[in-house]
Design a protein around this motif. Structure first.
Motif, short mmCIF file in Angstrom:
data_model
loop_
_atom_site.label_atom_id
_atom_site.label_comp_id
_atom_site.label_asym_id
_atom_site.label_seq_id
_atom_site.Cartn_x
_atom_site.Cartn_y
_atom_site.Cartn_z
N LEU A 1 39.32 -14.81 65.98
CA LEU A 1 40.09 -14.91 67.23
C LEU A 1 39.74 -13.77 68.18
CD1 LEU A 1 43.61 -15.89 65.85
CD2 LEU A 1 42.03 -17.34 67.13
N LEU A 2 39.70 -12.57 67.65
CA LEU A 2 39.36 -11.41 68.48
C LEU A 2 37.91 -11.50 68.95
CD1 LEU A 2 40.28 -8.70 69.60
CD2 LEU A 2 39.55 -7.65 67.46
N GLY A 3 37.02 -11.91 68.07
CA GLY A 3 35.61 -12.06 68.45
C GLY A 3 35.43 -13.10 69.55
N GLY A 4 36.13 -14.21 69.44
CA GLY A 4 36.04 -15.24 70.48
C GLY A 4 36.61 -14.77 71.80
N PHE A 5 37.71 -14.05 71.73
CA PHE A 5 38.32 -13.51 72.95
C PHE A 5 37.38 -12.51 73.63
CE2 PHE A 5 40.89 -10.21 75.02
CZ PHE A 5 41.53 -10.98 75.98
N LEU A 6 36.86 -11.57 72.85
CA LEU A 6 35.95 -10.57 73.41
C LEU A 6 34.65 -11.20 73.89
CD1 LEU A 6 36.41 -7.60 70.92
CD2 LEU A 6 37.30 -7.80 73.25
N GLY A 7 34.21 -12.25 73.21
CA GLY A 7 32.99 -12.94 73.60
C GLY A 7 33.06 -13.57 74.97
N GLY A 8 34.28 -13.85 75.42
CA GLY A 8 34.44 -14.41 76.75
C GLY A 8 34.31 -13.38 77.86
N PHE A 9 34.42 -12.09 77.51
CA PHE A 9 34.41 -11.04 78.52
C PHE A 9 33.23 -10.08 78.41
CE2 PHE A 9 38.88 -12.18 77.91
CZ PHE A 9 39.23 -12.51 79.21
N LEU A 10 32.70 -9.94 77.22
CA LEU A 10 31.65 -8.94 76.99
C LEU A 10 30.32 -9.63 76.69
CD1 LEU A 10 33.64 -6.53 74.66
CD2 LEU A 10 33.25 -6.27 77.11
N PRO A 11 29.22 -8.97 77.02
CA PRO A 11 27.91 -9.53 76.67
C PRO A 11 27.71 -9.58 75.16
CG PRO A 11 27.67 -7.57 78.06
CD PRO A 11 29.12 -7.73 77.76
N THR A 12 26.95 -10.57 74.71
CA THR A 12 26.71 -10.76 73.28
C THR A 12 26.09 -9.51 72.65
OG1 THR A 12 26.41 -13.11 73.65
CG2 THR A 12 25.58 -12.22 71.58
N ARG A 13 25.15 -8.89 73.33
CA ARG A 13 24.49 -7.71 72.79
C ARG A 13 25.51 -6.60 72.50
NH1 ARG A 13 18.80 -5.46 74.55
NH2 ARG A 13 18.47 -7.60 73.97
N ILE B 1 28.70 -6.94 71.82
CA ILE B 1 29.52 -7.35 70.67
C ILE B 1 28.77 -7.09 69.37
CG2 ILE B 1 30.57 -9.32 69.50
CD1 ILE B 1 31.24 -10.39 72.30
N LEU B 2 27.47 -7.40 69.36
CA LEU B 2 26.68 -7.15 68.15
C LEU B 2 26.56 -5.66 67.86
CD1 LEU B 2 23.88 -9.83 68.62
CD2 LEU B 2 25.80 -9.88 67.02
N LEU C 1 28.77 -3.33 68.77
CA LEU C 1 30.09 -2.89 68.31
C LEU C 1 30.33 -3.29 66.85
CD1 LEU C 1 32.33 -3.70 71.41
CD2 LEU C 1 31.66 -1.45 70.56
N THR C 2 29.91 -4.50 66.49
CA THR C 2 30.05 -4.94 65.11
C THR C 2 29.23 -4.05 64.18
OG1 THR C 2 30.38 -7.21 65.82
CG2 THR C 2 29.73 -6.89 63.54
N GLY C 3 28.02 -3.72 64.57
CA GLY C 3 27.18 -2.83 63.77
C GLY C 3 27.80 -1.45 63.61
N VAL C 4 28.36 -0.92 64.69
CA VAL C 4 29.01 0.40 64.63
C VAL C 4 30.20 0.36 63.67
CG1 VAL C 4 30.36 2.07 65.96
CG2 VAL C 4 28.22 1.16 66.89
N ILE C 5 30.99 -0.70 63.75
CA ILE C 5 32.15 -0.83 62.86
C ILE C 5 31.69 -0.91 61.40
CG2 ILE C 5 34.01 -2.40 62.15
CD1 ILE C 5 34.32 -3.05 65.18
N LEU C 6 30.63 -1.68 61.13
CA LEU C 6 30.14 -1.81 59.76
C LEU C 6 29.58 -0.49 59.23
CD1 LEU C 6 28.48 -5.33 59.90
CD2 LEU C 6 30.57 -4.67 58.70
N VAL C 7 28.86 0.24 60.07
CA VAL C 7 28.33 1.54 59.65
C VAL C 7 29.48 2.51 59.37
CG1 VAL C 7 27.04 3.57 60.43
CG2 VAL C 7 26.08 1.29 60.72
N CYS C 8 30.48 2.53 60.25
CA CYS C 8 31.65 3.40 60.03
C CYS C 8 32.37 3.04 58.72
CB CYS C 8 32.61 3.30 61.20
SG CYS C 8 32.01 4.07 62.71
N ALA C 9 32.51 1.74 58.46
CA ALA C 9 33.15 1.31 57.22
C ALA C 9 32.33 1.74 56.01
CB ALA C 9 33.34 -0.21 57.21
N GLY C 10 31.01 1.64 56.10
CA GLY C 10 30.15 2.07 55.00
C GLY C 10 30.23 3.57 54.76
N VAL C 11 30.22 4.35 55.83
CA VAL C 11 30.33 5.81 55.69
C VAL C 11 31.69 6.18 55.11
CG1 VAL C 11 30.46 7.98 56.99
CG2 VAL C 11 28.65 6.33 57.48
N TYR C 12 32.73 5.55 55.60
CA TYR C 12 34.08 5.82 55.09
C TYR C 12 34.16 5.49 53.59
CZ TYR C 12 39.05 5.37 54.23
OH TYR C 12 40.31 5.50 53.69
N THR C 13 33.61 4.35 53.22
CA THR C 13 33.61 3.95 51.80
C THR C 13 32.84 4.94 50.95
OG1 THR C 13 33.78 1.63 52.43
CG2 THR C 13 33.01 2.10 50.21
#
Length: 86
Positions: free
Chosen positions: A45-57, A59-60, A62-74
């Motif tokens: 839902l959030l991805g679809g909402f943001l996809g309507g306002f932000l460029p695809t690049r 979003i990708l 931001l997703t990568g940054v979130i995944l890297v942060c999650a990996g570092v935190y883990t």
């Protein structure tokens, strides 16, 4: 569900068994399952909402940054010193 998610569930469950006390294990499994289901509903839902306002690049990235942060935190918070079962 994606293949990556299907492969991670047994790992998450096994790790949860290793690090939780048997008296609270049910609660821990309930919380983890609730978080997974919440993410499965809110994420698209959030991805679809943001996809309507932000460029695809963006979003990708931001997703990568979130995944890297999650990996570092883990990595930084993983449980150390838990004896391994033979």
């Amino acid at each position: 569900a994606s293949d990556v998610y299907k492969r991670q569930v047994p790992n998450i469950n096994a790790r949860l068994v290793e690090v939780t006390d048997p008296s609270v294990r049910g609660k821990a499994f309930g919380l983890v399952t609730s978080a997974q289901q919440f993410g499965g509903v809110v994420g698209p839902l959030l991805g679809g909402f943001l996809g309507g306002f932000l460029p695809t690049r963006l979003i990708l990235v931001l997703t990568g940054v979130i995944l890297v942060c999650a990996g570092v935190y883990t990595y930084l918070t993983k449980v150390r010193g838990v004896p391994q079962k033979p």
